[in-house]
Design a protein around this motif. Structure first.
Motif, mmCIF file in Angstrom:
data_model
loop_
_atom_site.group_PDB
_atom_site.id
_atom_site.type_symbol
_atom_site.label_atom_id
_atom_site.label_comp_id
_atom_site.label_asym_id
_atom_site.label_seq_id
_atom_site.Cartn_x
_atom_site.Cartn_y
_atom_site.Cartn_z
ATOM 1 N N UNK A 4 0.842 -1.195 0.000
ATOM 2 C CA UNK A 4 0.000 0.000 0.000
ATOM 3 C C UNK A 4 0.875 1.243 0.000
ATOM 4 N N UNK A 5 0.512 2.215 -0.802
ATOM 5 C CA UNK A 5 1.240 3.479 -0.823
ATOM 6 C C UNK A 5 0.846 4.316 0.395
ATOM 7 N N UNK A 6 1.642 5.327 0.679
ATOM 8 C CA UNK A 6 1.323 6.228 1.777
ATOM 9 C C UNK A 6 -0.037 6.879 1.589
ATOM 10 N N UNK A 7 -0.364 7.231 0.349
ATOM 11 C CA UNK A 7 -1.670 7.862 0.069
ATOM 12 C C UNK A 7 -2.809 6.877 0.305
ATOM 13 N N UNK A 29 2.860 14.638 9.951
ATOM 14 C CA UNK A 29 2.620 14.131 8.594
ATOM 15 C C UNK A 29 3.831 13.404 8.029
ATOM 16 N N UNK A 30 5.032 13.726 8.545
ATOM 17 C CA UNK A 30 6.261 13.078 8.068
ATOM 18 C C UNK A 30 6.288 11.595 8.408
ATOM 19 N N UNK A 31 5.410 11.132 9.287
ATOM 20 C CA UNK A 31 5.356 9.704 9.611
ATOM 21 C C UNK A 31 4.861 8.878 8.432
ATOM 22 N N UNK A 32 4.077 9.489 7.544
ATOM 23 C CA UNK A 32 3.572 8.787 6.360
ATOM 24 C C UNK A 32 4.559 8.947 5.222
ATOM 25 N N UNK A 33 5.196 7.831 4.844
ATOM 26 C CA UNK A 33 6.159 7.857 3.748
ATOM 27 C C UNK A 33 5.514 7.420 2.447
ATOM 28 N N UNK A 34 6.303 7.296 1.382
ATOM 29 C CA UNK A 34 5.758 6.873 0.083
ATOM 30 C C UNK A 34 5.117 5.486 0.124
ATOM 31 N N UNK A 35 5.644 4.585 0.975
ATOM 32 C CA UNK A 35 5.081 3.229 1.023
ATOM 33 C C UNK A 35 5.175 2.623 2.419
ATOM 34 N N UNK A 36 5.111 3.462 3.449
ATOM 35 C CA UNK A 36 5.188 2.957 4.820
ATOM 36 C C UNK A 36 4.721 4.035 5.789
ATOM 37 N N UNK A 37 4.576 3.631 7.049
ATOM 38 C CA UNK A 37 4.254 4.556 8.139
ATOM 39 C C UNK A 37 5.323 4.389 9.199
ATOM 40 N N UNK A 38 5.929 5.487 9.637
ATOM 41 C CA UNK A 38 6.891 5.423 10.728
ATOM 42 C C UNK A 38 6.144 5.357 12.052
ATOM 43 N N UNK A 39 6.579 4.458 12.922
ATOM 44 C CA UNK A 39 5.993 4.309 14.250
ATOM 45 C C UNK A 39 7.017 4.702 15.304
ATOM 46 N N UNK A 40 6.524 5.245 16.406
ATOM 47 C CA UNK A 40 7.379 5.826 17.433
ATOM 48 C C UNK A 40 7.597 4.886 18.618
ATOM 49 N N UNK A 156 -1.962 -5.586 0.895
ATOM 50 C CA UNK A 156 -3.293 -6.151 0.702
ATOM 51 C C UNK A 156 -3.198 -7.665 0.711
ATOM 52 N N UNK A 157 -4.134 -8.306 1.378
ATOM 53 C CA UNK A 157 -4.255 -9.760 1.334
ATOM 54 C C UNK A 157 -5.333 -10.064 0.301
ATOM 55 N N UNK A 158 -5.026 -10.945 -0.646
ATOM 56 C CA UNK A 158 -5.928 -11.183 -1.774
ATOM 57 C C UNK A 158 -7.300 -11.691 -1.341
#
Length: 199
Positions: A4-7, A29-40, A156-158
């Motif tokens: 999944x993309x960040x969008x 908002x910087x936590x959402x990357x092009x294809x991931x989410x940064x967690x703290x 995504x799980x098919x």
């Protein structure tokens, strides 16, 4: 399975339905990357300590005796020493729908210091994530609670999977702190004990 993309992640988090994707709180908002989410990194830690017992794992001794709890305030430092195992958790609460699975990996900037974290998140999981911090380097690593520590990559799980929350074999459900290993609760170990007794 597609990443999944960040969008797409952001869009799924905004859906208002029963089984929607939840990752909260997102502080920047910087936590959402092009294809991931940064967690703290959260504030509670369970540090592995040596005990008189020589082994850890599938043993009768409670696993709690092998760990010591410690806390830090938000923004306070935590030192991870070489060859040390520490259980921590994410600052964010996460709930995955039944058609999404996730992989957690260390942010590359921290991997280059020797920090090693990797885990899979099953579809339907809900709670904070327990992170197994391991320092593979020669030097201690200074971490700070509240810092971005890991990347969550979602797929995504098919076909919708059985929900982790409702699976009777699931051991880590709705946790809000680091949770120690539940290996001794594995159902196959009980089956093996009975086989051994019958022989």
């Amino acid at each position: 399975m597609s990443v999944l993309s960040g969008k797409q992640i952001e869009s799924l988090m905004q859906e208002e339905k029963k089984d929607s994707l939840v990752i909260t709180p997102i502080l920047d908002d910087a936590q959402l990357g092009p294809a991931s989410v940064d967690l703290r990194l959260s504030t509670e830690f369970k540090v592995s300590v040596q005990t008189r017992s020589p082994i850890l794992g599938v043993v009768e001794e409670p696993v709690e005796t092998f760990f010591q709890e410690t806390y830090r305030e938000v923004g306070e430092d935590f030192i991870l020493y070489p060859n040390q195992l520490v259980l921590a958790s994410t600052f964010e609460y996460i709930r995955l729908p039944q058609n999404i699975t996730g992989f957690v990996i260390t942010r590359s900037s921290l991997t280059r210091l020797g920090l090693n974290i990797s885990s899979i998140i099953q579809p339907g999981f809900a709670g904070t994530l327990t992170l197994q911090l391991s320092n593979l380097g020669e030097n201690a690593i200074k971490l700070r609670t509240g810092m971005r520590l890991v990347q969550l990559v979602l797929y995504n799980v098919e076909e919708p999977a059985m929900s982790y929350r409702t699976n009777s074999a699931s051991k880590y459900v709705s946790d809000i702190e680091p949770v120690l290993s539940g290996i001794s609760k594995d159902k196959d170990l009980e089956m093996l004990r009975k086989l051994k007794q019958n022989n």
